[in-house]
Write a protein that holds these residues in place. Sequence first.
Motif: not given
Lengths: 372, 321, 295, 261
Positions: A152-154, A156-157, A125
């Motif tokens: 869509s990815l959050a 730094d998880q 994202n």
Amino acid sequence: MAAGCIPAVNLINQAGGVLGHKLECVVADTRGDPADAVPAASQLLATQSNLVGILGPSSDEADATAPIFNDSKMTMMGDTGAASFDQNAYPYFWRLTPADDVKGTAMAIWGRQKGFSHAAAVFGNDIGSQTDVPTLVKAFTKLGGTIVSNESLALDQGDYRTEVARMLATNPDVLFIEADAQTEATFLANLKDLHGLIPVIGTSLDQAMYQAVGGAIGAQNMHDFYTTIRPLIGSLGTSTKTYDQALLASGSQVPKPDQWISDPFCPAHYDEVNLLALSMIAANSTTPSTYNSYIPQVANPGSGKTLVYSFDEGQKALAAGKQIQYVGASGFIDFNKFNNSTTGFEAFQFQLDGSTVSLGTIPIDEITQANS
Amino acid sequence: MSIAWQFYISSILVYLGVDVMACWGLNLQFGVTGIMNFAYIVFQAAGAYTAAILTLGPSSRSLFQHYIGGANLPFPIPIIAAGAVGALLSLVVGTFTLRRLRVDYQAMVMLIVSLIAINVATNQVDLVNGSAGLSLVPKPLSQVLNLDLVNYQWFYVALTAVVCVIVFLFVHQVTRSPLGRTLRAIRDNEHSAAALGKNVTRFRLLAFVLGGAIAGVSGAILVEFIGTWAPGSWTYAETFVLFTAIIVGGTGNNLGVAVGALLVPVVFLEATRFLPPIGYPGLIDALQWVAVGLLALLFLWRWPRGVIPERRRRFRKPAPG
Amino acid sequence: MSVLVASIGFGLISTSILAIAAVGFTLQFGVTNVFNLAYGSVMTGAAYAAYVANQFGVDIWVSMVLGGLFGAALSLLINRGLYTPFARHGLGLAGIIQVTLALGLILENGLQAIFGPSYHSYQMSQGPSFHFGSMVFTAVQVGIMGIALASMIGVHALLAHTKLGKAMRATAADAPLARSCGIRTEFVTDIAWLLSGLLCGIAGVILVMDLQSFTSTTGSNFLVPVLAAAVLGGIGQPYGAMLGALIIGMVSEVAAAVTLPQYKEVIAFVILLVVLLFRPRGILAEVASLKEVVA
Amino acid sequence: MPTSSDKDGHRPAPQLLLRELTAGYGGTPIIRDVSIAVGLGEVVAIVGPNGAGKSTLLKAITGQIRSLRGSVRLAEADVTNMRGDLLARHGVGYVPQVRDVFDTLTVAENLEMGAYLLAKSELPERIHEVLAIFPALQKMRHRRAGTLSGGEHKMLAIGRVLMLRPTTLILDEPTSNLSVSLSKTVLNDYVRRTADAGTAILLVEQKAVAALEISDWAYLMMGGAIRLDGPAGELLDRPDFRQIFLGHVAKHIPSETAGTG
């Protein structure tokens, strides 16, 4: 950036400089956000009295600094793919960096050309990534493929295992991915562990990305599964060779120059310096407000133009009264009316040593067509 | 003075004004009332986004950025609205977080609030254009005044100064008044303040909301100047710079805080721009954060009350009976 | 459906890493009351320590132990050299939090200055994969879960069944009273920091083993979920931290499976905020609340 | 060796001896030149109104604040400004007024902490002995101390401190928050009996009458200094004591008002 600027400046100075002036590269740290970039830009303008042109800044900083440089009538070679410059209205802003949304189309075309039909689109994202998505989805669908998963990815998880499982449940035959280095590395590592990799079309370009992603999935997997799409490099390669030599010769100024050999951004910066220098000669002035309008003249194709592959060649041709077209180390250059140069894309495969080999090109006409 | 230098100095003065305002707002919350608001930058961002959206035209006209609203409102409505939104958001967040929570829990909750805010602003692309942020925000009154670039810069410095004076008069009034004394009493000893019949939570919330309004205004002044705002510029580390400024200047003292804002975000951080570049890109940036951290530690140890300490007011107990 | 089941399996891995980190955080908090925001940076520091060892050819699991020891030593040093002097200097709770935040920034950026902004990876293999229904784990992940389980059992055994562990709990409950019983509370505090640092270091290394690529901000990006787990359970309560880690870890993964993945962390945090609204001291913390009221 | 002072005012050799102890916060003395002696087998009461400096005195003895002048001796050893944990090693047991047990630990664990300095092998015997004194604790061994009632709480606190078999016991208002009848039980059954078993007990109490009834010797503290002292039984009848102390607390004596105050 120094790895692009310094070799160019060295060659220019060796060839006698620009109109008798020697060039120099000065670094201004913009600290990575728009608010910090504003004072950095104005400080640069204030303290460098012999400033003749600006390379960069990148991403969201460009939005904040372009007006400042433009209002100061200072030519800048933007390093941003942001869509806000697709229809750029600043006469002093130029960019060789392809627009992010165009890149999305290029990825889609390559995917379809390789016969993939069920694609997963997984994008971070973050600023650069999301702008690719709409054009990627549009083009891939238009070309007859199906986007089976669009996540869509959050950033730094700790892990993306569930996201990977969600994606795998849709049985994609190819994965389009772009995110920041940590995110992309973790996602692909999770994919590798859970299922094994599937063909990946990404945009992993620079050193940090390669270190992160290659470190996470291994060089062999990078070679076997990962195709990276990046701006077209001229097949002639003469300019690139000149650049590579100059880069390797600049070891005293650029630490470990060989690490930048396969970096796609450095040749662009090298080209930008050459463009500035050649347009100064063409305009017979080092004042940006004078030479700025000469930039397309020395870069864009045109009938009867002499192709030149280095500053020195260009300088000599100009002295001989010829019209020139500078062919860059980063590829052909062709500025449109918005000062954007988009000449197409190229697909690359990573070798085990981290270098890249071209797999083929995606011409700009095809991209424009798929994008329309 | 050359035009470029005027340009630089005027930019720095605007930043100084923004930082001073932001520090006053945070000082009201932290210095005067003792609330550890690690999410302070979120309220500044909320103000900035508000001002940007209200200044920009409707979203549909631009292809490259999407946002809600877009109202083309004239100066100074977007700035006032930014203050209102900062206050409103503070009211919501404060209502949930200020009750019954210890200072360390509060600090953590604020970190979480700022993470959630960044997540929402980044992921809800339709809200404020996601991670790309908003850009090309028109400069206030630039059409009306029709000044050249440098003169407009100085005009904006004057505008910032006027807003600063208004904010100063406001915080000065608040900290001097009985309200200010009550807030300090709450900070120094919540239980005895409660014993004196003060509704601690309500007063805290009031300080939080006033500080949030000032944060919003400061964000508005900044965004109208630089014309762009993206989530990358509001992490908790940015809040820490403001905290350091307050500690260095003098916690609880408006004048000290202004001096701190001059010393830390402006002088201390600007000075490094003049250093020759060393090492890889980003090294100076990293060392600079190390230096800010050390500066905070140094002051907390050696001069915990700052360059200009708060005057300790004797707090007279009400006469018995 | 199988994604949901799989996500529960993934939740176990997240929970394992979180639990080690959160129990470590809560141990020292219980004893010394320091809300240590530098914790994430210490995790990164340990990850780099293990990286250096690993670069010299040390096996990754041995490197992990070395990383843990580094974390223990660094934590002890931080408390002895910084936090305790500041507390003795008369800095309040809020001031100490700022000290920890400052230290966190110094460590994180100091590490970046030393190791550069680029990414690093361990020399290791993830080993074969094991399938349990829809759940898949690599050998390394099984190892991580094993370490987490062993750590939790170890911490439990220490706190519930050893004299030292009980002395730690006694010191956490009431330090002056513990001292009057003859407990050397300074020693107990040192042990608490060592143990906390050991868990912190191990968590930092296994986080990176799981991520497979890291940089100087990796640990601090992980800090807020750790704090959330510790606070959710009731801070200073090791069993609470385990419960909190389970909730945060599971909720994030399951949320990613059933709703929008990009909000998985947000959903976990919102749950935390709601819990704090009704139980301002966390789920398992009802007894310890006398502590600050009586000075 | 006499273990208790007799009615004639002959007192045993001091186990705990304070000489001209002066202490306070931030360099400002709150208590001045306090000299007190407690012998083995004696209950010595310090009585005085609120704010007399009793708590400060105990904090100075137990090393929680630094004393500015004077000394504290335990038998032959100088323990002035000694840390709490070392004092415990010298056989000093201390029961604070509040927060006198570990709330988060069980009753059994509290007792175990009381015996922290003893070898593990001694533990069963000590627990047996303390449970013999407080049989009620037996049933609640596995309860968390935080869940106990006020009386149970104090019982556990005294039980915990007895685990170490202290030679010197310092009790800070052990009957505060307790009912009148419970206070009597605590003082008569626990405190007096413990002293009779040979322990030196320093008892700080606001409930002067009740305290004096079980004490051997008493000091009256006011305004940070010892105003007078004498055999506890005589003190209540001394006019100067009544004038100085009880005059403050209540006009009528010796009703239990002063005791429950």
